[in-house]
Write a protein that holds these residues in place. Structure first.
Motif, PDB file in Angstrom:
ATOM      1  N   TYR A 165     -18.190  -8.262 -34.038  1.00  0.00           N
ATOM      2  CA  TYR A 165     -16.895  -7.576 -33.375  1.00  0.00           C
ATOM      3  C   TYR A 165     -17.534  -6.578 -32.301  1.00  0.00           C
ATOM      4  O   TYR A 165     -17.451  -6.489 -31.180  1.00  0.00           O
ATOM      5  N   ARG A 168     -17.473  -8.993 -28.974  1.00  0.00           N
ATOM      6  CA  ARG A 168     -16.706  -9.355 -29.249  1.00  0.00           C
ATOM      7  C   ARG A 168     -15.641  -8.363 -28.095  1.00  0.00           C
ATOM      8  O   ARG A 168     -15.058  -8.283 -27.323  1.00  0.00           O
ATOM      9  N   LEU A 179     -10.722 -15.305 -35.336  1.00  0.00           N
ATOM     10  CA  LEU A 179     -11.707 -14.885 -35.285  1.00  0.00           C
ATOM     11  C   LEU A 179     -11.394 -12.795 -36.034  1.00  0.00           C
ATOM     12  O   LEU A 179     -11.653 -12.436 -37.099  1.00  0.00           O
ATOM     13  N   ILE A 180     -10.390 -13.150 -36.123  1.00  0.00           N
ATOM     14  CA  ILE A 180      -9.674 -11.957 -36.447  1.00  0.00           C
ATOM     15  C   ILE A 180      -9.629 -11.760 -37.297  1.00  0.00           C
ATOM     16  O   ILE A 180      -9.599 -11.388 -38.678  1.00  0.00           O
ATOM     17  N   SER A 183     -13.342 -11.802 -39.541  1.00  0.00           N
ATOM     18  CA  SER A 183     -13.367 -10.587 -39.113  1.00  0.00           C
ATOM     19  C   SER A 183     -13.228  -9.777 -40.915  1.00  0.00           C
ATOM     20  O   SER A 183     -13.793  -9.325 -41.058  1.00  0.00           O
ATOM     21  N   ILE A 184     -12.523  -9.827 -40.940  1.00  0.00           N
ATOM     22  CA  ILE A 184     -10.779  -8.867 -41.929  1.00  0.00           C
ATOM     23  C   ILE A 184     -11.393  -9.270 -42.969  1.00  0.00           C
ATOM     24  O   ILE A 184     -11.767  -8.649 -44.527  1.00  0.00           O
ATOM     25  N   LYS A 187     -15.043  -9.158 -44.776  1.00  0.00           N
ATOM     26  CA  LYS A 187     -14.914  -7.486 -45.037  1.00  0.00           C
ATOM     27  C   LYS A 187     -14.140  -7.578 -46.905  1.00  0.00           C
ATOM     28  O   LYS A 187     -14.990  -6.651 -47.690  1.00  0.00           O
ATOM     29  N   PHE A 207      -1.595  -4.334 -33.411  1.00  0.00           N
ATOM     30  CA  PHE A 207      -2.984  -5.391 -32.969  1.00  0.00           C
ATOM     31  C   PHE A 207      -2.130  -6.430 -32.466  1.00  0.00           C
ATOM     32  O   PHE A 207      -2.454  -7.006 -31.090  1.00  0.00           O
TER      33      PHE A 207
HETATM   34  N1  URA Z   1     -10.743  -5.630 -37.371  1.00  0.00           N
HETATM   35  C1  URA Z   1     -11.057  -5.858 -37.907  1.00  0.00           C
HETATM   36  O1  URA Z   1     -11.808  -5.414 -39.298  1.00  0.00           O
HETATM   37  N2  URA Z   1     -11.789  -7.149 -37.601  1.00  0.00           N
HETATM   38  C2  URA Z   1     -10.876  -7.875 -35.640  1.00  0.00           C
HETATM   39  O2  URA Z   1     -11.722  -8.809 -35.542  1.00  0.00           O
HETATM   40  C3  URA Z   1      -9.733  -7.434 -35.903  1.00  0.00           C
HETATM   41  C4  URA Z   1      -9.501  -5.836 -36.623  1.00  0.00           C
END
Ligand code: URA
Ligand code: CA
Length: 433
Positions: A165, A168, A179-180, A183-184, A187, A207
């Protein structure tokens, strides 16, 4: 395989294997793949995309790069909720006690705010004494005892995502849907949820500015979740104007308490009932969304949800009496009205700019290192579609400085008043499963 071959393959638009994606994630995390190769790879993904299977591989590789929270010691289906971030989005504070009161255990990890979007941890810390650090054992025990706990994200969760991140951010590859989404989702999955309800915001303050992009992001995340065995669904919700009336940490805690008392703003209440119903159904506590909604309304009416919010505050070191008396929360020194410069209908309240106005008062951070003022913020008196008279109050700035020129100008510029009445965009868009 060498990294250069993986970059070339993606550059040519081919589909990568699990091993190739792991080579990138593991190599970049342990430092054997340099920034320049990772940058080229991310740019190739930005232009060529990834299919659902590749996105699932990428997500799981990031999950496996670090610690994973084991919530199996908590009985029941653990349902997590995630919002892609907005202005005045107080829903987590409300939903946690609300669905817990319906029997769904909520073991929530939350983040801090950045830029014009707020974060749940900051809001909770607006309550004096509230601490967001619990050991894993304390976290699990509290959810078993009380049904709810909210903590900060552990530093060891998804280190690959943290590193990617950051790269990026400086290589113009943040706004790529694969990728977003990965990433989300990495987690959420690392945080141990069995089921995930996503609130994908759409509009000026989000976003994703268009419905089309929000929908694509929601579909990508739902596909990843279901691909890796976590029951996942998403709703698209409007973020062209701020959610609810309050923007700012203590102000949003007050709004959350009012909503749990059944006296909250209509839009915020409706979004909580919609997301909450999905969570209660996924959590196995109701057969249908209608039944779930009834249960949620009941725990608002009988005070059970509010009392659970009190239990949460008390368990984590805060003063539970704020649930009866929110005036005990930090309060800013000045309350300064912003008044309409003409009569007409409010046609637009640009959420991002209103969020920035709140940030400039001290409610949010421009950079990660900034300190925030928990007391300050904005309370809106009008929403899109409302009629306003010249000289009438549009909003009240809660400030700890008398000079609020910048924030006032931002509000006057970005709250549009026109002759013709308009219907606000629908709060809840499509539901994606
Ligand atoms: N929030 C995130 O955790 N990751 C992203 O890539 C964008 C927003
Ligand atoms: Ca709000």
């Amino acid at each position: 395989v060498r990294m250069v071959d993986v970059i070339e393959k993606k550059r040519n638009g081919e589909v990568l294997t699990k091993a190739e994606i792991e080579l990138f994630v593991n190599g970049y995390t342990d430092g054997t793949i340099p920034d320049y190769q990772a940058s080229a790879f991310l740019m190739a993904v930005y232009f060529k995309g990834m299919n659902a299977e590749e996105q699932a591989h990428l997500t799981l590789a990031m999950v496996e790069s670090g610690e994973q929270i084991d919530l199996s010691a908590i009985e029941g289906v653990k349902v997590d909720k995630h919002s892609t971030g907005g202005v005045g989005d107080t829903t987590t504070l409300i939903l946690v006690p609300l669905v817990a009161a319906c029997g769904v255990p909520v073991a929530k990890m939350s983040g801090r705010g950045l830029g014009h979007t707020g974060g749940t941890l900051d809001k909770l810390e607006a309550m004096k004494g509230f601490h967001i650090e619990l050991t894993k054992e304390q976290f699990v025990k509290q959810v078993n005892d009380l049904k709810l706990a909210v903590i900060g994200q552990s530093g060891n969760l998804t280190p690959a995502d943290q590193k990617i991140y950051a790269l990026r951010d400086v290589t113009a590859t943040v706004d790529s849907i694969p990728l977003i989404a990965s990433s989300i989702m990495s987690k959420k999955i690392a945080a141990g949820a069995d089921a995930i309800v996503l609130d994908v915001k759409s509009g000026e303050g989000a976003f994703m500015k268009t419905l089309e992009d929000s929908k694509a992001l929601a579909q990508a995340m739902v596909a990843i979740g279901n691909e890796v065995g976590r029951n996942t669904m998403a709703i698209i919700s409007d973020m062209s104007q701020p959610l609810g009336n309050a923007i700012g940490n203590a102000l949003e805690v007050t709004e959350a308490i009012e909503t749990l008392q059944g006296k909250g703003p209509e839009d915020l209440t409706e979004l909580c009932l919609t997301l909450g119903s999905q969570m209660v159904v996924l959590g196995g506590q109701a057969e249908s969304l209608e039944e779930a909604r009834k249960m949620l309304k009941e725990v608002i009416q009988n005070g059970k949800a509010l009392q659970l919010f009190g239990d949460l505050i008390e368990a984590q070191g805060g003063d539970r009496t704020v649930i009866e008396d929110p005036s005990r929360l930090p309060r800013a020194q000045y309350q300064i009205p912003v008044v309409a410069s003409r009569s007409g209908y409010v046609t637009k309240m640009e959420a991002d700019d209103i969020g920035i106005a709140a940030m400039l008062l001290g409610a949010g951070r421009a950079t990660k290192e900034d300190k925030i003022d928990l007391a300050v913020g904005i309370v809106l008196n009008k929403k899109v579609g409302d009629y306003v008279e010249k000289g009438e109050t549009l909003a009240i700035l809660h400030a700890n400085s008398e000079d609020v020129t910048q924030s006032t100008e931002l509000l006057l510029q970005h709250i549009h008043i026109e002759d013709a009445k308009i219907t606000p965009p629908p709060l809840i868009g499509e539901i994606i499963t």
